[in-house]
Design an enzyme around this catalytic site. Structure first.
Site, PDB file in Angstrom:
ATOM      1  N   HIS A 133      17.877  17.758  42.529  1.00  0.00           N
ATOM      2  CA  HIS A 133      19.288  17.758  42.796  1.00  0.00           C
ATOM      3  C   HIS A 133      19.940  16.504  42.297  1.00  0.00           C
ATOM      4  CE1 HIS A 133      23.144  18.439  45.178  1.00  0.00           C
ATOM      5  NE2 HIS A 133      22.883  17.062  45.669  1.00  0.00           N
ATOM      6  N   CYS A 134      20.820  16.603  41.250  1.00  0.00           N
ATOM      7  CA  CYS A 134      21.266  15.174  40.826  1.00  0.00           C
ATOM      8  C   CYS A 134      22.540  14.804  41.331  1.00  0.00           C
ATOM      9  CB  CYS A 134      21.699  15.633  39.332  1.00  0.00           C
ATOM     10  SG  CYS A 134      22.396  14.223  38.438  1.00  0.00           S
ATOM     11  N   PRO A 135      22.615  13.657  42.203  1.00  0.00           N
ATOM     12  CA  PRO A 135      23.832  13.256  42.684  1.00  0.00           C
ATOM     13  C   PRO A 135      25.079  12.937  41.705  1.00  0.00           C
ATOM     14  CG  PRO A 135      22.142  11.591  42.765  1.00  0.00           C
ATOM     15  CD  PRO A 135      21.469  12.619  42.218  1.00  0.00           C
TER      16      PRO A 135
END
Length: 715
Positions: A133-135
Site C-alpha cells: 500500500h503506497c501512501p
C-alpha cells in the site's frame, strides 16, 4: 483511492499524496518558468520539450496508480458463507507447478485468499497479487495498477534526474549571477529534486529487481520464497514483459451506478387493457415472457377471486318436470331429507340420494321405479328412536321392501304402467279388493296410518353390512328387533319404494314368477293366504282384527271349500281375469314351508271377499291392543301340505330354485314363531295346552295366536 468512496472521510491519508503532487507539480512549474527559457538559448530548444514530455508521462502514471482499481476481490455475501464461516480451517494448500502453496482464510472477506493475494489493512480489501500500500499515491498496488506504479517510479526517477541535471547546467552558465532570481530559483528546484531522488531512485531499483525476479513486495518482505523456489517466476525477460506488455487484468468490482428515473411522456403511455386481449407476464426461473390470452377482464377477475380451497358446487337437482304426478310429492321429500340432518342416523353417501332403484322388472318399468325411488328415499330414511337403538345389535338383518303395491300413490299407477308379471310387490289382497269394491277411503286411511319399516331397515343395513342376506329376504320379521320397530312412532309410508339391491336367488325366483307354467284348470276356490303382519303397523293389525270379527258374524260364501294346500299359494286371479296368473308378495310365504317343495307357479284361483292384507280400520273403530297376533307365523300355515292338484312334473321343474342350502336356511331361520321360542310353537303341544291350530269345520278355521288367544277366520 476508489475504495474509500463509501467510507468515512479521513484527511490524514490524503496528506502524503497531496505533498507528492505539490512537490511534483510545483518543482516542475518553477523549472519550466525560470530555468527552461535560458537553457533553450544556451543549450538547445529541445531541453524544454524533453522535460515537458517526461513531466506529462510522470503525471499520467501517477494519476493511473492513484485512481485505478488495484484488483480488489469482492466480499462474500452473508448467505454465501454461512456454511464455511465457522467450520473453515485457517489454511488450505494448493499445488502450483509442483509446489505447495497455502491459501489463508480471510475472516473479513469470508473466503480463502487466492495465491499471492493479501488483505490490505488500510483499504480493508483483499487485492489480487498484492504488492504494498503506497501512501504517496493513496492506493494499494496490485495486479491491475502495478504497471503504472512501476512506470511512475521509472519516469519520476528520470524526470528528477533531468530536472536536477538541467538545473545544474543553468547554474554553471550563470555562476557570476548567483544572487539573481533565475539562478536562485534554479538552485531551489535542484535541492527538491535532489532530496527526492534518493528514495525514489532506491524504490525504483528495488522494484526493478522484484520485476526481474517475478516477485512482489509482500512476498519479498515476508520471505515466502527466500529459501525455496518461486513458482510464479517465468524468467527475467518474461517477468519484465509480463509487467510492462501484458494485457490488463479484469475488474472484479462493478462500477456503482445511480438509479435513473425516467419520466414517460404521453407518446409512451401504457395503453389500457382491452376485454378481447390481455397480456400476462410469466416469471419462471428468471425467464420473462408474455402470454396473450383471449379472455375478458370479468372472467379473469372471477377466476382470481375464487379461492383454491373452495368447496365444489352441489350436484344439479333432478329434472322432475317431465314426470307427471311427482310435483306434489317434491316438497314432502325435500322436507324429510332436510330433517334427516339433525337425526342420529347411519351415514349415507350423497351419491345414493337420487340413485334409481334397480329391479328385475322389464325395461319398460325402469323409469317408474327410478322416479319412485327418488321420492321415497327421504321417506324410508325416517327412523324412530327404537330403530336407531335396535340397529346397533348384531342380530339386525337387512330386509327388502315387500309392501304391497296398493300402498303406492294412485298417481303412479296412472302415470306409469307396471307389468303385473314383473312387479314383485303386488299383493293378492289388492286384486281381491278390486273384485269386491273396496272403498278408496279405506285405502287412503291405510296409506296414511300404515308404515313399512323394512324399507328403512334394508337401506340402513346396506350401510352397515353392505349386502342382503337371503334368509332375511325370506323372513323379514324373524329378527327379534322387529317388535321394537313396530313399537316406535310410525312414519309415513314410502311411496312405491322398491329395494334397489336384490340377491341373485331372488332375481332368479322373480324371473320364474314372470314366466310361470300355466296349467289349464278351471277357476276353483282356495283358502285365503296368511296375512303378512310383519309389514303392517299396529293400526292396520287392529283393523284386520276388526275385519276378522266381521267375517265371523257373516255367513260363509257358497262354494268355498277347505283346501289345505292353498294356504301358501302365491298366484291368484281376480274374477273375470281368465287364466292370467299374477305374482304377489305372499308368494314368499310358500318358501317358508319346512320342506321347501311348494311350487312358485300355481293355477289361477279366483278370490272372493274382502282381502286380508288390506283390511282397514274404520273411523270409529277402537284402538288396538298392546299385542297383536301374527297370523303369518302360525304353525297351521307353515305346516300345511302342498296342493294335491299340482302335478309332480311342476314340482320337479321348480325344485332347483330352492337348493338344499336354502332348505337348511328355511328350517333354521324359523326357530321362532310370533316372537316366541320354538318350543312354544311345536306341532305337538303338551298336555294342558290348547292346540295352536284346530281342524277346519264348517268353513271356519281356528288359529291360536300369542298368549293363547284363539281367532276364528271364516274361510
Amino acid at each position: 483511492m476508489p475504495a474509500e468512496s463509501g467510507k468515512r472521510f479521513k484527511p490524514s491519508k490524503y496528506v502524503p499524496v497531496s505533498a507528492a503532487a505539490i512537490f511534483l507539480v510545483g518543482a516542475t512549474t518553477l523549472f519550466f518558468a525560470f530555468t527552461c527559457p535560458g537553457l533553450s538559448l544556451y543549450v538547445s530548444p529541445a531541453v524544454p520539450i524533453y522535460n515537458a514530455i517526461m513531466f506529462l508521462f510522470v503525471l499520467a502514471n501517477f494519476s493511473m496508480a492513484t485512481f485505478m482499481d488495484p484488483g480488489i476481490f469482492p466480499r462474500a455475501e452473508e448467505d454465501e458463507d454461512k456454511e464455511d464461516d465457522f467450520r473453515a480451517p485457517l489454511y488450505k494448500t494448493v499445488e502450483i507447478k509442483g509446489i505447495q502453496v497455502r491459501m489463508k482464510w480471510c475472516a473479513t472477506c469470508r473466503f480463502y485468499r487466492p495465491p499471492r493475494c493479501s488483505h490490505c489493512s488500510v483499504c480493508d480489501n483483499c487485492v489480487e497479487e498484492f504488492d504494498h500500500h503506497c501512501p504517496w499515491v493513496n492506493n494499494c498496488i496490485g495486479r491491475r495498477n502495478y504497471r503504472y506504479f512501476f512506470l511512475f517510479l521509472l519516469s519520476l526517477t528520470a524526470h528528477i534526474m533531468g530536472v536536477f541535471g538541467f538545473g545544474l547546467l543553468y547554474v554553471l552558465y550563470h555562476i557570476e549571477e548567483l544572487s539573481g532570481v533565475r539562478t536562485a530559483d534554479t538552485m531551489a528546484v535542484m535541492c527538491v529534486a535532489g532530496l527526492f531522488f534518493i528514495p525514489v531512485a532506491g524504490l525504483t531499483g528495488f522494484h526493478v529487481v522484484l520485476v526481474a525476479r517475478g516477485r512482489t513486495t509482500n512476498e519479498q518482505v515476508t520471505g515466502k520464497f527466500r529459501g525455496g523456489v518461486n513458482p510464479f517466476t517465468n524468467g527475467c525477460c518474461n517477468n519484465v514483459s509480463r509487467v510492462l506488455c501484458s494485457s490488463p487484468a479484469p475488474r472484479y468490482l462493478g462500477r456503482p451506478k445511480k438509479e435513473k428515473t425516467i419520466v414517460i411522456r404521453p407518446p409512451f403511455l401504457r395503453p389500457e387493457v382491452s376485454d378481447g386481449q390481455i397480456t400476462v407476464k410469466i416469471m419462471d426461473n428468471g425467464i420473462q415472457g408474455e402470454l396473450r390470452r383471449t379472455k375478458s377482464k370479468g372472467s379473469l377477475e372471477i377466476t382470481e377471486s375464487q379461492s383454491a380451497d373452495a368447496e365444489p358446487p352441489p350436484p344439479p337437482k333432478p329434472d322432475l318436470s317431465r314426470y307427471t304426478g311427482l310435483r306434489t310429492h317434491l316438497g314432502l321429500a325435500t322436507n324429510e331429507d332436510s330433517s334427516l340432518l339433525a337425526k342420529d342416523s347411519p351415514p349415507t353417501p350423497t351419491m345414493y340420494k337420487y340413485r334409481p332403484g334397480y329391479s328385475s322388472s322389464s325395461t319398460s318399468a325402469a323409469m317408474p321405479h327410478s322416479s319412485s325411488a327418488k321420492l321415497s328415499r327421504g321417506d324410508s330414511l325416517k327412523e324412530p328412536t327404537s330403530i336407531a337403538e335396535s340397529s346397533r345389535h348384531p342380530s339386525y338383518r337387512s330386509e327388502p321392501s315387500l309392501e304391497p303395491e296398493s300402498f303406492r300413490s294412485p298417481t303412479f299407477g296412472k302415470s306409469f304402467h307396471f307389468d303385473p308379471l314383473s312387479s314383485g310387490s303386488r299383493s293378492s289382497s289388492l286384486k281381491s279388493a278390486q273384485g269386491t269394491g273396496f272403498e278408496l277411503g279405506q285405502l287412503q286411511s291405510i296409506r296414511s296410518e300404515g308404515t313399512t319399516s323394512t324399507s328403512y331397515k334394508s337401506l340402513a343395513n346396506q350401510t352397515r353390512n353392505g349386502s342382503l342376506s337371503y334368509d332375511s329376504l325370506l323372513t323379514p320379521s324373524d329378527s327379534p328387533d322387529f317388535e321394537s320397530v313396530q313399537a316406535g312412532p310410525e312414519p309415513d309410508p314410502p311411496l312405491g319404494y322398491t329395494s334397489p339391491f336384490l340377491s341373485a336367488r331372488l332375481a332368479q325366483q322373480r324371473e320364474a314368477e314372470r314366466h310361470p307354467r300355466l296349467v289349464p284348470t278351471g277357476p276353483t276356490h282356495r283358502e285365503p293366504s296368511p296375512v303378512r303382519y310383519d309389514n303392517l303397523s299396529r293400526h292396520i293389525v287392529a283393523s284386520l282384527q276388526e275385519r276378522e270379527k266381521l267375517l265371523r258374524q257373516s255367513p260363509p260364501l257358497p262354494g268355498r271349500e277347505e283346501e289345505p294346500g292353498l294356504g301358501d299359494s302365491g298366484i291368484q286371479s281376480t274374477p273375470g281375469s281368465g287364466h292370467a296368473p299374477r305374482t304377489s308378495s305372499s308368494s314368499d310365504d310358500s318358501k317358508r314351508s319346512p320342506l321347501g317343495k311348494t311350487p312358485l307357479g300355481r293355477p289361477a284361483v279366483p278370490r272372493f271377499g274382502k282381502p286380508d292384507g288390506l283390511r282397514g280400520r274404520g273411523v270409529g273403530s277402537p284402538e288396538p291392543g298392546p299385542t297383536a297376533p301374527y297370523l303369518g307365523r302360525s304353525m297351521s300355515y307353515s305346516s300345511q301340505k302342498a296342493q294335491p292338484g299340482v302335478s309332480e312334473t311342476e314340482e320337479v321343474a321348480l325344485q332347483p330354485l330352492l337348493t338344499p342350502k336354502d332348505e337348511v336356511q328355511l328350517k333354521t331361520a324359523y326357530s321362532k314363531s310370533n316372537g316366541q321360542p320354538k318350543s312354544l310353537g311345536s306341532a305337538s303341544p303338551g298336555p294342558g295346552q290348547p292346540p295352536l291350530s284346530s281342524p277346519t269345520r264348517g268353513g271356519v278355521k281356528k288359529v291360536s295366536g300369542v298368549g293363547g288367544t284363539t281367532y276364528e277366520i271364516s274361510v
